[in-house]
Design a protein around this motif. Structure first.
Motif, PDB file in Angstrom:
ATOM      1  N   GLY A 103       0.800  -1.207   0.000  1.00  7.14           N
ATOM      2  CA  GLY A 103       0.000   0.000   0.000  1.00  7.14           C
ATOM      3  C   GLY A 103       0.840   1.267   0.000  1.00  7.14           C
ATOM      4  N   GLU A 104       2.044   1.174  -0.523  1.00  3.98           N
ATOM      5  CA  GLU A 104       2.939   2.323  -0.561  1.00  3.98           C
ATOM      6  C   GLU A 104       2.669   3.176  -1.797  1.00  3.98           C
ATOM      7  N   THR A 105       3.069   4.428  -1.698  1.00  5.58           N
ATOM      8  CA  THR A 105       2.966   5.333  -2.832  1.00  5.58           C
ATOM      9  C   THR A 105       4.360   5.585  -3.375  1.00  5.58           C
ATOM     10  N   PRO A 106       4.579   5.311  -4.662  1.00  5.02           N
ATOM     11  CA  PRO A 106       5.910   5.546  -5.237  1.00  5.02           C
ATOM     12  C   PRO A 106       6.300   7.021  -5.164  1.00  5.02           C
ATOM     13  N   VAL A 107       7.584   7.270  -5.000  1.00  6.34           N
ATOM     14  CA  VAL A 107       8.100   8.638  -4.980  1.00  6.34           C
ATOM     15  C   VAL A 107       8.294   9.083  -6.426  1.00  6.34           C
ATOM     16  N   PRO A 108       7.721  10.216  -6.809  1.00  4.63           N
ATOM     17  CA  PRO A 108       7.883  10.692  -8.194  1.00  4.63           C
ATOM     18  C   PRO A 108       9.354  10.923  -8.536  1.00  4.63           C
ATOM     19  N   TRP A 109       9.724  10.596  -9.761  1.00  3.08           N
ATOM     20  CA  TRP A 109      11.104  10.708 -10.233  1.00  3.08           C
ATOM     21  C   TRP A 109      11.652  12.131 -10.077  1.00  3.08           C
ATOM     22  N   ASP A 110      10.821  13.119 -10.339  1.00  8.76           N
ATOM     23  CA  ASP A 110      11.273  14.507 -10.193  1.00  8.76           C
ATOM     24  C   ASP A 110      11.654  14.815  -8.745  1.00  8.76           C
ATOM     25  N   ASP A 111      10.921  14.242  -7.788  1.00  5.82           N
ATOM     26  CA  ASP A 111      11.256  14.440  -6.370  1.00  5.82           C
ATOM     27  C   ASP A 111      12.591  13.779  -6.030  1.00  5.82           C
ATOM     28  N   VAL A 112      12.818  12.610  -6.567  1.00  7.78           N
ATOM     29  CA  VAL A 112      14.073  11.889  -6.326  1.00  7.78           C
ATOM     30  C   VAL A 112      15.249  12.703  -6.854  1.00  7.78           C
TER      31      VAL A 112
ATOM     32  N   LEU B  87      20.045  16.719  -8.308  1.00  5.97           N
ATOM     33  CA  LEU B  87      20.223  16.557  -9.751  1.00  5.97           C
ATOM     34  C   LEU B  87      19.281  17.447 -10.554  1.00  5.97           C
ATOM     35  N   ALA B  88      18.365  18.116  -9.861  1.00  7.90           N
ATOM     36  CA  ALA B  88      17.413  18.994 -10.546  1.00  7.90           C
ATOM     37  C   ALA B  88      17.171  20.220  -9.654  1.00  7.90           C
TER      38      ALA B  88
END
Length: 87
Positions: free
Chosen positions: A70-79, A85-86
């Motif tokens: 039941g986890e929510t993936p972390v958006p790539w932009d947040d990572v 890196l951004a």
């Protein structure tokens, strides 16, 4: 599919290699396939494809685990932002 007994293959290595450029040649012992001679380029492609398939299965497994927990993936932009890196 070409098959040849190992005992017969000993004296035919050059012709077996030529055959393997077209299709795999299976070496048999007691009428059971025990090895195969394949074109080197075809083997390289098979290994690349196997690695790609393993990666795909790992991603699928990770997605399944995320869903089961039941986890929510972390958006790539947040990572990328968290790693600096951004902007």
């Amino acid at each position: 599919m070409s098959e040849i007994a190992i005992t017969d293959a000993r004296g035919r290595l050059a012709s077996i290699i030529d055959e393997a450029r077209v299709e795999p040649v299976y070496l048999t012992r007691r009428n059971r396939p025990v090895a195969a001679v394949v074109d080197a380029a075809q083997l390289d492609q098979l290994l690349e494809d196997a690695e790609e398939l393993a990666d795909i299965r790992a991603v699928d497994s990770a997605w399944d685990e995320t869903e089961e927990l039941g986890e929510t993936p972390v958006p790539w932009d947040d990572v990328k932002r968290d790693l600096g890196l951004a902007p």
